[in-house]
Design an enzyme around this catalytic site. Structure first.
Site, PDB file in Angstrom:
ATOM      1  N   HIS A 267     -83.992 -24.243 128.071  1.00 41.33           N
ATOM      2  CA  HIS A 267     -84.555 -25.522 127.551  1.00 41.33           C
ATOM      3  C   HIS A 267     -85.564 -25.960 128.479  1.00 41.33           C
ATOM      4  CE1 HIS A 267     -85.578 -28.108 124.414  1.00 41.33           C
ATOM      5  NE2 HIS A 267     -84.549 -28.897 124.339  1.00 41.33           N
ATOM      6  N   HIS A 308     -90.347 -18.259 123.528  1.00 40.26           N
ATOM      7  CA  HIS A 308     -90.415 -19.175 122.841  1.00 40.26           C
ATOM      8  C   HIS A 308     -89.554 -18.851 121.482  1.00 40.26           C
ATOM      9  CE1 HIS A 308     -90.729 -23.461 120.742  1.00 40.26           C
ATOM     10  NE2 HIS A 308     -90.874 -23.672 122.237  1.00 40.26           N
ATOM     11  N   ASP A 365     -93.203 -25.072 129.784  1.00 44.55           N
ATOM     12  CA  ASP A 365     -92.735 -25.324 131.218  1.00 44.55           C
ATOM     13  C   ASP A 365     -93.463 -24.353 132.112  1.00 44.55           C
ATOM     14  OD1 ASP A 365     -89.741 -25.409 129.176  1.00 44.55           O
ATOM     15  OD2 ASP A 365     -90.675 -27.222 130.426  1.00 44.55           O
TER      16      ASP A 365
END
Ligand code: SDX
Length: 429
Positions: A267, A308, A365
């Protein structure tokens, strides 16, 4: 035309149940399965909740197939281009963009609450100097309940909103305090004459020995990154905040739980892992070898910052952050070999059949750490940056749930352990 219900028939008993179709604002169809357990006697099984809606929400909309992200209906691209983090915070909390008076009052209230009780600096000073900042943040945010909870009437919407504002205001102060503890520097206090991100950067990097001038490039870059990280519907950490909130726990405990969930490398912790991965790859000549490792099912290595659960297209935030990374490096007059490496890694992966077939694209990210690194943020603080921004989403979602009381969240399971068996005394074992 309203939808006809879906009929679910159990061929073992001949019993049927009508499942109403719920359509969201964008027409996305969802089956209401509440009646399956009581009427057909079955639990439904969906590990990881890949196809399960846990709630209704008016806050954030994602279309993973089209790569769409909107906060209260506003496209993320437009907010990134024209808004500010505190304006987005107002929008996520209240549902509408503020007028000038509302915005001024909101900024003043956040500024007013940016200081923390001095004992929190004492609390942080108790950590080992090299404690991971996310460990410190999970602890110190949870401890806010010890400073503010006693006076918090959870049944009073005004006090619930105040708790939300306090957390948005205090997260940068606490994050900077954790960083300064690690650096061995004395506490820095919030300056009310600065903007939200200027204040944060001043608390992070100012030292008593000399005056500190906040870089406008850095302040603008953080404001953009905080907008992009602010909310993302029912991701793991937000779902954690809602589940903890459904028990009636205080909002500080809910956000502390969210911080802990965000820390995981699958995450929010991925932004830290991306930088470590890029440093491990080291050179463009090694990219192909690591892409092969990522494709090898027997190798636990994954391309961090890729893939994702919802986006099966490019994460719209990743595109914006990639462009911002170029702008920040250009404005600072720097280059970063890891940026070149990241772009080559993206190019090779997106041309590879494995990533194409599995619809794996860079996520939020993948590039963010390049900017944090260029602006002097240590890798161990990357996920703390994410937590500062996502606090707005967490408290907005917590408030939405608290303002519309729901049942306590309590999933069931499929039990696969031993059937009933009699206790055996230790002498007979
Ligand atoms: C965030 O939910 C959100 O909205 C989160 C977030 C937010 O704003 O809140 O967007 C923030 O958490 C972004 C994600 C950051 N995590 C990473 O970058 C870690 C690397 N990515 C993966 O671990 C993974 O892609 C997840 C965790 C992001 C998604 O996991 P899923 O949806 O459970 O997908 P999966 O693990 O079932 O993968 C499906 C297939 C698998 O192959 P098969 O078993 O089908 O053969 O794709 C493969 C996986 O092995 N796969 C990858 C991969 N991600 C998935 N293979 C290599 N590298 C990867 N990164």
């Amino acid at each position: 035309m309203s939808d006809k219900p879906v009929i679910l028939t159990d061929q073992n008993t001949g019993k049927s149940v009508e499942l109403p179709i719920i359509r969201g604002t964008e027409g996305e169809p969802t089956l209401d399965i509440k009646s399956v357990a009581p009427e057909l006697g079955y639990f439904t099984y969906d590990p990881g909740y890949a196809g399960t809606a846990s709630c209704t929400s008016k806050i954030t909309f994602i279309d993973g197939g089209k790569g769409i992200l909107r906060y209260r209906g506003y496209p993320i691209e437009q907010l990134a281009e024209s808004s500010s983090f505190l304006e987005v915070a107002f929008l996520l909390l209240n549902g509408e963009l503020p007028n000038q008076d509302e915005y001024t009052e909101f900024v003043n209230e956040i500024t007013y609450h940016s200081m923390v009780h001095e004992k929190l600096n004492t609390f942080i000073s108790g950590f080992h100097f090299d404690a991971h900042p996310m460990a410190m943040m999970a602890g110190v945010v949870g401890s806010l309940a010890a400073f503010y909870h006693a006076k918090l009437d959870m049944n009073n919407p005004v006090e619930r909103k105040l708790a939300a504002m306090r957390m948005i205001a205090k997260m940068p102060t606490l994050a900077a305090a954790c960083y300064r503890h690690y650096m061995g520097w004395p506490s820095a206090y919030p300056l009310n004459n600065l903007s939200y991100t200027e204040r944060f950067l001043h608390m992070m990097f100012s030292v008593p020995a000399e005056s500190y001038k906040v870089s406008p490039v850095a302040a603008k870059a953080f404001d953009l990154l905080f907008i992009l990280h602010a909310d993302h519907e029912q991701n793991a950490s937000t779902s954690t905040v809602r589940l903890v909130g459904s028990t009636g726990a205080n909002p500080y405990a809910c956000v502390a739980a969210g911080i802990s969930a965000l820390w995981g490398p699958a995450h929010g912790g991925a932004n830290e892992e991306v930088l470590k991965m890029l440093e491990q790859i080291g050179h463009v000549s090694n990219v192909a070898k690591f892409v092969d490792k990522a494709k090898d099912r027997d190798d636990p290595f994954r391309l961090m910052g890729f893939g994702h659960r919802v986006y099966k297209n490019y994460d719209p935030r990743a595109s914006i952050i990639r462009e911002a990374a170029h702008e920040v490096l250009d404005e600072l007059g720097r280059s970063d070999p890891l940026m070149d490496l990241a772009m080559e890694l993206e190019r090779i992966a997106l041309e590879d059949e494995y990533f194409i077939e599995k619809k794996l694209y860079p996520n939020v990210d993948f590039y963010s750490g390049i900017i944090y690194r260029a602006l002097g943020i240590p890798v161990s603080m990357f996920t703390v940056m994410f937590a500062i921004a996502r606090t707005v989403g967490w408290v907005s979602q917590w408030l939405e749930q608290a303002n519309n009381p729901s049942r306590i969240g309590r999933p069931r399971q499929v039990y696969t352990g031993p059937a009933e068996r009699p206790y055996v005394d230790i002498e007979q074992r």
